[in-house]
Scaffold this motif. Structure first.
Motif, PDB file in Angstrom:
ATOM      1  N   GLU A  87      34.318   5.891   4.572  1.00 10.16           N
ATOM      2  CA  GLU A  87      35.542   6.882   4.884  1.00 10.16           C
ATOM      3  C   GLU A  87      36.213   5.884   6.452  1.00 10.16           C
ATOM      4  OE1 GLU A  87      37.498  10.242   5.226  1.00 10.16           O
ATOM      5  OE2 GLU A  87      36.659   8.889   4.021  1.00 10.16           O
ATOM      6  N   ARG A  89      38.599   5.849   9.928  1.00 12.38           N
ATOM      7  CA  ARG A  89      38.405   6.643  11.365  1.00 12.38           C
ATOM      8  C   ARG A  89      39.556   6.141  12.117  1.00 12.38           C
ATOM      9  NH1 ARG A  89      39.549   9.893   8.308  1.00 12.38           N
ATOM     10  NH2 ARG A  89      38.641  12.041   8.321  1.00 12.38           N
ATOM     11  N   GLU A 100      36.709  13.113  22.381  1.00 11.11           N
ATOM     12  CA  GLU A 100      37.316  12.897  20.911  1.00 11.11           C
ATOM     13  C   GLU A 100      36.541  11.996  20.476  1.00 11.11           C
ATOM     14  OE1 GLU A 100      41.236  11.749  19.243  1.00 11.11           O
ATOM     15  OE2 GLU A 100      41.544  12.238  21.493  1.00 11.11           O
ATOM     16  N   GLN A 103      33.508  13.721  19.199  1.00 13.23           N
ATOM     17  CA  GLN A 103      33.702  14.331  17.597  1.00 13.23           C
ATOM     18  C   GLN A 103      33.304  13.422  16.905  1.00 13.23           C
ATOM     19  OE1 GLN A 103      36.847  16.885  18.208  1.00 13.23           O
ATOM     20  NE2 GLN A 103      36.763  16.953  15.884  1.00 13.23           N
ATOM     21  N   VAL A 104      34.066  12.596  16.699  1.00 11.21           N
ATOM     22  CA  VAL A 104      34.360  11.059  15.419  1.00 11.21           C
ATOM     23  C   VAL A 104      33.576  10.830  15.577  1.00 11.21           C
ATOM     24  CG1 VAL A 104      35.506   9.000  14.848  1.00 11.21           C
ATOM     25  CG2 VAL A 104      37.058  10.590  16.577  1.00 11.21           C
ATOM     26  N   ALA A 106      30.330  12.481  16.234  1.00 11.03           N
ATOM     27  CA  ALA A 106      29.876  13.646  15.091  1.00 11.03           C
ATOM     28  C   ALA A 106      30.053  13.330  13.567  1.00 11.03           C
ATOM     29  CB  ALA A 106      29.410  14.652  16.013  1.00 11.03           C
ATOM     30  N   GLU A 107      31.157  14.101  13.455  1.00  9.24           N
ATOM     31  CA  GLU A 107      31.355  13.700  11.306  1.00  9.24           C
ATOM     32  C   GLU A 107      30.802  12.505  11.191  1.00  9.24           C
ATOM     33  OE1 GLU A 107      35.608  13.913  12.713  1.00  9.24           O
ATOM     34  OE2 GLU A 107      35.586  15.881  13.299  1.00  9.24           O
ATOM     35  N   ALA A 108      30.797  11.387  11.514  1.00  9.89           N
ATOM     36  CA  ALA A 108      30.499  10.033  10.868  1.00  9.89           C
ATOM     37  C   ALA A 108      28.934  10.337  10.540  1.00  9.89           C
ATOM     38  CB  ALA A 108      30.738   9.465  12.137  1.00  9.89           C
ATOM     39  N   GLN A 110      27.906  13.631  11.178  1.00 11.31           N
ATOM     40  CA  GLN A 110      27.322  13.847   9.538  1.00 11.31           C
ATOM     41  C   GLN A 110      27.349  13.402   7.750  1.00 11.31           C
ATOM     42  OE1 GLN A 110      29.718  17.230  10.212  1.00 11.31           O
ATOM     43  NE2 GLN A 110      28.290  18.364  11.377  1.00 11.31           N
ATOM     44  N   ARG A 111      28.890  12.593   7.738  1.00 10.02           N
ATOM     45  CA  ARG A 111      29.142  11.870   6.419  1.00 10.02           C
ATOM     46  C   ARG A 111      27.308  11.086   6.266  1.00 10.02           C
ATOM     47  NH1 ARG A 111      33.691   9.699   9.067  1.00 10.02           N
ATOM     48  NH2 ARG A 111      34.711  12.529   9.266  1.00 10.02           N
ATOM     49  N   THR A 118      31.369   5.556   7.112  1.00  9.20           N
ATOM     50  CA  THR A 118      32.665   5.447   8.636  1.00  9.20           C
ATOM     51  C   THR A 118      32.746   4.023   8.461  1.00  9.20           C
ATOM     52  OG1 THR A 118      31.738   8.005   8.613  1.00  9.20           O
ATOM     53  CG2 THR A 118      33.815   6.834  10.195  1.00  9.20           C
ATOM     54  N   THR A 144      25.410   5.064  11.471  1.00  6.12           N
ATOM     55  CA  THR A 144      26.103   5.543  11.392  1.00  6.12           C
ATOM     56  C   THR A 144      27.332   5.446  11.206  1.00  6.12           C
ATOM     57  OG1 THR A 144      25.085   6.636  12.521  1.00  6.12           O
ATOM     58  CG2 THR A 144      27.045   7.956  12.209  1.00  6.12           C
TER      59      THR A 144
END
Length: 461
Positions: A87, A89, A100, A103-104, A106-108, A110-111, A118, A144
């Motif tokens: 992915e 980003r 921000e 947040q990015v 944290a999303e990474a 989870q992915r 990511t 991560t």
């Protein structure tokens, strides 16, 4: 065999959508979709190079991409993600804050828990402060994210050591005019993403001019071509000399008033003056003027050169520097720039000596080394009877009363140090005469002190 994933989408696909490509700038539409489409960076991405093998195999690592604008940093980050089937980003250190970033990340995380990596591209990473840079460290360590930071500034100065220790720095170079011209030809020939359907006529000479004007920036070159194409729409689809003159008017060269380009160029100017090369010095001076450098800053640095690198070999240089600085203050630009240009030529052409500069530094080192030394009694002032009775000024010889006007056997240093020699004139310019005089004087002092059993002179260092 190298991996060949589907062509990567542009950064702005999510915002514009595939059916709105016409709204995107030409430079964005022509962004390379494979390593073979990238222009320039032959050293870094040559077939068989370590980075190319890593990218094509999908085994990418966290890295810092250091290079000038438009050299392909963002494109390379996109390709890293797509060759690795990860992915992508992107965040900008100019626009994004710590919330921000968290947040990015944290999303990474989870992915990553779901089995997908990511590639996090951080543009202008040098603009993040130390705390913001530290936020990436545990995520890089755990895997991560594959961190890709882009910077136009020297990472050694702008990034903290913890982040640098976890990333490999890859140096990217400005793209050559011929390579930019090749990218322009590709855009002219591409019917889908480029200008191939417009029937444009652009000569090789015009493409070469645009390639030179782009100043190492592929994105700028494509933007200039797009503007030329728009203007040529009213001229039968031909990019004429008149069209090109409009497009290339008032172009600027790469120059960052507070960054790597700035310090590289002032270093080149200073070293050209020091090397007595007035032509090279004048070139770098003109480059800095062209880039918008503060003229008062240049006047100050030139004055420093007069003091540091010319010194007493030509004492006129310092006064000329002050005069040129004052002339610029009175005249302003552009008239006052000539006064500074004349100063550059003179400083580079005249005799050089850093003897005074070296002597001053040697004296400061002795101050640090010997600490607070008492002033010898014979050098102290004795304005009162009490001070005279305590021995202040005792044994002082008034030099004007001594033979030759100098009391040769009288030291000027603290007793613990002995006589020192800091200033050693060179055999250039006025210092030839100073050297001759001081050599004779120092020999006479040594002889006078030796005859009285005193200490000889010591060499500072």
């Amino acid at each position: 065999m190298p991996r060949r994933p589907p062509a990567p989408p542009s950064q702005s696909d999510d915002l514009l959508g595939g059916d709105r490509d016409a709204l995107r700038p030409l430079a964005e539409r022509m962004r390379p979709r494979a390593l073979d489409e990238m222009v320039g960076q032959r050293r870094l991405l040559a077939p068989g190079s370590a980075l190319r093998r890593a990218v094509e195999s999908g085994h990418v690592h966290s890295m810092i991409l250091w290079g000038p604008p438009g050299c392909g940093k963002t494109t390379l980050a996109l390709l890293l993600a797509h060759y690795a089937d990860a992915e992508f980003r992107a965040i900008s250190a100019v626009l994004s804050g710590l919330p921000e970033v968290r947040q990015v990340l944290a999303e990474a995380a989870q992915r990553f828990a779901g089995g997908r990596r990511t590639v996090l591209f951080v543009d202008e990473v040098h603009r993040f402060n130390k705390v913001q840079q530290d936020a990436f460290l545990p995520h890089i360590e755990r895997g991560t994210i594959v961190f890709v930071g882009a910077t136009t500034e020297n990472p050694s100065f702008e990034l903290n050591s913890a982040l640098l220790s976890r990333c490999r720095v890859h140096v990217m170079e400005a793209v050559s005019p011929s390579d930019i011209a090749a990218a322009l030809r590709s855009a002219l020939a591409d019917d889908v993403r480029g200008l191939g359907g417009q029937g444009l006529t652009v000569s090789d000479e015009a493409l070469a001019q645009i390639g030179t004007a782009a100043d190492g920036d592929v994105r700028r070159g494509l933007t200039l071509l797009e503007i030329a194409a728009e203007l040529a729409g009213d001229e039968g689809g031909e990019v004429t000399e008149a069209t090109l003159a409009q497009v290339l008017a008032d172009r600027t060269r790469r120059f960052d008033k507070g960054g790597e380009q700035f310090y590289d160029q002032i270093s080149a100017l200073h070293k050209s003056v020091r090397s007595s090369n007035p032509d090279a010095a004048l070139y770098w001076f003109a480059r800095m003027l062209d880039g918008g450098c503060d003229r008062s800053y240049l006047a100050r640095r030139l004055t420093r050169m007069a003091v540091e690198d010319i010194g007493l070999a030509d004492p006129r240089a310092q006064q000329m520097a002050i005069d040129a600085w004052e002339s610029y203050d009175r005249l302003g630009s552009p008239e006052g720039e000539l006064a500074l240009a004349q100063l550059v030529i003179y400083l580079a052409s005249t005799a050089k000596s850093n003897a005074a500069y070296a002597a001053f530094n040697a004296a400061r080192r002795d101050v640090d080394e010997y600490g607070t030394q008492d002033v010898p009694m014979h050098l102290r002032n004795a304005p009162t009877k009490l001070m005279k009775s305590l021995g202040y000024a005792k044994g002082y010889r008034y030099d004007h009363d001594a033979e030759g006007g100098i009391a040769l056997d009288q030291t000027g240093f603290p007793d613990a140090m002995g006589e020192r020699v800091y200033y050693q004139p060179v055999d250039r310019g006025l210092e030839i005469k100073l050297k001759d005089k001081l050599d004779r004087l120092r020999e006479a002092r040594d002889a006078a002190r030796a005859s009285q059993g005193g200490k000889g002179r010591g060499k500072a260092g």
